[in-house]
Enzyme design. Structure first.
Site, PDB file in Angstrom:
ATOM      1  N   GLU A  76     -11.271   6.219   1.770  1.00  0.00           N
ATOM      2  CA  GLU A  76     -11.624   7.508   2.584  1.00  0.00           C
ATOM      3  C   GLU A  76     -11.977   8.603   1.497  1.00  0.00           C
ATOM      4  OE1 GLU A  76      -9.572  10.495   5.806  1.00  0.00           O
ATOM      5  OE2 GLU A  76      -8.554   8.822   5.119  1.00  0.00           O
ATOM      6  N   SER A  83      -3.129   9.161  12.502  1.00  0.00           N
ATOM      7  CA  SER A  83      -4.198  10.312  12.989  1.00  0.00           C
ATOM      8  C   SER A  83      -3.894  10.686  14.568  1.00  0.00           C
ATOM      9  CB  SER A  83      -5.416  10.019  12.773  1.00  0.00           C
ATOM     10  OG  SER A  83      -5.848   8.897  13.162  1.00  0.00           O
ATOM     11  N   ASP A 123      -1.025   1.698  11.452  1.00  0.00           N
ATOM     12  CA  ASP A 123      -0.353   2.434  10.191  1.00  0.00           C
ATOM     13  C   ASP A 123       0.981   2.521  10.288  1.00  0.00           C
ATOM     14  OD1 ASP A 123      -2.681   3.542   8.760  1.00  0.00           O
ATOM     15  OD2 ASP A 123      -2.855   5.185   9.998  1.00  0.00           O
TER      16      ASP A 123
END
Length: 278
Positions: A181, A44, A82
């Site tokens: 999520e 992100s 990630d």
């Protein structure tokens, strides 16, 4: 520093796990000072700090660069990084090369991958190689184009059952934790009850084993709007803009710098410099 064993014990004892994203040295340092259990260096960062429209442009090099900074700022905190878009949707051999680079070059303690399906074999492959893996189900941002946008996942019984099956497969493959999520809280609770590994929710309600939020969302820093699931605990953005605006004003009106912010020469040196003229 907490480890996989500690996180399993926290789940068993009903102690919620706190996870926070961090993308650089200062944010990681503050997260550690606040005693966050786990830091996520999420892809992100592409949208939050690099200004991309999605996470897709983020590279392995980006993740290594930012994780190294986070590692320097949070030496005593468990760090999950990630694997970016298409870095693990290749051959298992290429996946291992990318995973090895991130872990060895950045110092990450675990890697996070999104989805199930063919990703299950990736989780197992990395786990067998000694790399801890955190799974991620529900809304998976790297696949947002396929999912049809940023939407809640598992809202009907059929898709909910599929997520439960996928969660179990992730655990069986060796995942040490599971990020959920944007899923209904009832589904998140059910998954949490059926797994022995911790579930970390973001937009998944309270009945999970831990929570994760984006650092910048939590403190309202550089964000214009936040998702429904975000609670903003403070707003540094307003103070930052106020401070910078005051700086601009004081420079324009020659109020800054003041004498106390400046350096001086001895009077006799000034006389020499100016040739005896002032």
């Amino acid at each position: 520093m907490k480890t996989k064993t500690d996180f399993l014990k926290m789940k068993e004892q009903g102690e919620p796990i706190t996870m926070l994203t961090a993308y650089d040295y200062p944010s990681a340092k503050l997260a550690e000072e606040a005693e966050v259990d786990m830091i996520l260096v999420g892809d992100s960062l592409g949208m939050v700090v690099l200004g991309y429209d999605s996470t897709v442009p983020v590279t392995v090099e980006d993740m290594i660069h930012h994780t190294k900074a986070v590692r320097r700022g949070a030496k005593e905190t468990f760090i999950v990084t990630d694997m970016p878009f298409m870095s693990y949707h290749v051959s298992l051999q290429e996946t291992m090369v990318n995973a090895r680079r991130i872990v060895q070059e950045s110092g990450a303690h675990a890697l996070k991958v999104e989805g199930a399906g063919e990703v299950i074999s990736t989780i197992q492959y990395l786990t067998n190689a000694g790399i801890p893996v955190v799974a991620h189900l529900g809304l998976t941002p790297q696949s947002v184009g396929v999912l049809g946008g940023y939407k809640v996942q598992g809202k009907d019984a059929e898709s909910a059952k599929k997520l439960i099956e996928d969660a179990k497969k992730c655990e069986e493959a060796g995942a040490i934790a599971l990020v959920l999520e944007c899923v209904p809280m009832q589904l998140a609770e059910l998954i949490s009850e059926q797994l022995t590994i911790p579930t970390i929710g973001i937009g998944a309600g309270q009945k999970v084993d831990g929570q994760v939020l984006v650092y910048h969302d939590l403190i309202s820093y550089g964000v214009n709007r936040v998702p429904k699931f975000v609670k903003q605990y403070t707003s540094v953005q307003e103070e930052i803009v106020r401070g910078i605006s005051q700086y601009v004003t004081e420079v324009k009106t020659r109020q800054f710098p003041e004498e106390k912010h400046s350096f001086t020469m001895k009077e006799e040196e000034c006389l020499v410099l100016y040739g005896g003229k002032q």
